[in-house]
Design a protein around this motif. Sequence first.
Motif, PDB file in Angstrom:
ATOM      1  N   VAL A   1       0.844  -1.192   0.000  1.00  9.89           N
ATOM      2  CA  VAL A   1       0.000   0.000   0.000  1.00  9.89           C
ATOM      3  C   VAL A   1       0.881   1.244   0.000  1.00  9.89           C
ATOM      4  O   VAL A   1       1.821   1.344   0.792  1.00  9.89           O
ATOM      5  CB  VAL A   1      -0.922   0.026   1.239  1.00  9.89           C
ATOM      6  CG1 VAL A   1      -1.811   1.269   1.215  1.00  9.89           C
ATOM      7  CG2 VAL A   1      -1.766  -1.242   1.313  1.00  9.89           C
TER       8      VAL A   1
ATOM      9  N   ALA B   1       2.697  -1.035   4.291  1.00 10.79           N
ATOM     10  CA  ALA B   1       2.115   0.262   3.926  1.00 10.79           C
ATOM     11  C   ALA B   1       3.154   1.359   4.142  1.00 10.79           C
ATOM     12  O   ALA B   1       3.851   1.368   5.163  1.00 10.79           O
ATOM     13  CB  ALA B   1       0.864   0.552   4.756  1.00 10.79           C
TER      14      ALA B   1
ATOM     15  N   LEU C   1      -8.747  -2.511  -0.721  1.00  9.47           N
ATOM     16  CA  LEU C   1      -7.434  -3.140  -0.630  1.00  9.47           C
ATOM     17  C   LEU C   1      -7.517  -4.636  -0.360  1.00  9.47           C
ATOM     18  O   LEU C   1      -6.523  -5.352  -0.503  1.00  9.47           O
ATOM     19  CB  LEU C   1      -6.613  -2.470   0.480  1.00  9.47           C
ATOM     20  CG  LEU C   1      -6.291  -0.984   0.276  1.00  9.47           C
ATOM     21  CD1 LEU C   1      -5.657  -0.406   1.536  1.00  9.47           C
ATOM     22  CD2 LEU C   1      -5.362  -0.788  -0.916  1.00  9.47           C
TER      23      LEU C   1
END
Length: 420
Positions: free
Chosen positions: A71, A212, A328
């Motif tokens: 991410v 992320a 996601l």
Amino acid sequence: MQCSWKAVILLGLASIAIQYTAIRTFTGKTFQICPLTSPLNCSLGSDGEAFGGLCDEFPYFFYNNSRKTHVLILATTRSGSSFVGQLFNQHSDVFYLFEPLYHVQTTLIPHYTHSRNTADRRVMLGASRDLLRSLYDCDLYFLESYFKPQPANHTTDKLFRRGASRALCSPPVCDAFSPSEPYIDEGECIRKCSSLNLSLAVESCRERRHVAIKTVRIPEIADLRALIEDPRLNLKVVHLVRDPRGILSSRIETFRDTYRLWRIWRATGRKPYNLDLTQLSTVCEDMLRSTTTGSSRPLWLRGRYILVRYEDLARNPLQKTTEIYDFLGLPMEKSVEEWIRNNTRGSNDISAKHKYGTVRDSAANAESWRLKLSHEIVEHTQTVCQQVLEELGYKPVNSPEELKNMSVSVIEDKTFVPFL
């Protein structure tokens, strides 16, 4: 001596090129390319060397064994990105890093600002993409080339905002806090945890299923195309946008020296003749290019891109976070929900006023710029940023009275559907 200034510029550019080449030479990591007809043989690194001969005879195919979700929170400074980063940081199966590209910037362009010209800003891109690719593969050793002095035994205290990453303040990296600790204060992490052991950080990263990263140092979404199309990654971009009027107001309050002339304009009503207008125009140009690219729905963004308005997230934090997680493919955790409830109700605590703080009365904060900016500055912003304001559904205000009338929102109800 007539050409001395040219020599200085050439030497400077050569120095940057040499630094970057050295970093790539000593830290570059090759990825094994595998034949399409034998995907089970695919791997990263030396494990696939036995199949090197086959790789010359078949179409190339990369295989991501772990299928981690990677991410990237793409944002600009003072757009709410620290808050969005925490929505991932609080997830037990996410390895989160706060602004690792800070180290690329300070090494290659120490005096970089948002008002610099395009050529200066692009110097960072190649190095930034290489670092991101390595970090998503949990190769945190790549960062060592940007630390001064070089870490001994892979141990350092130079990582920017280490305490903003829960994974770097928890076992196996740090034993001062238990994995079940509901909230780890960044300052407490720095005080109680010893220097960062990158080997343990790598272990922590590999234990988690998702990585992320937040950055405000990539100008626009098109700069990420090479990473998004890289089959070694499973990269998805959360593009965070905010009303440029709110961004400007927040920067004026936060970066008092850099935005000193804007403060003078606000206080006196007279625009300084030497005001750097690119501090605003650059933000809107980058944002417009990214939103235009996203709305045009190129195939390389399919299933990889979601646009999120900060104001929507501020007004309905749990609902919007759930939508982001659904896009996601990540399961929502109670720890994330609890963090949202505890950090969106406002606080009088001094920590709530920290420039990277995330404790806010989020709904009230979404349009608080209307009480801080003068109508003259707002008018100027609306002129410079007209296209992106229209594109994202931010309404103009046409009078000082309308500006201060908080009972009427300047945010259109607008739905941004992910490209799936």
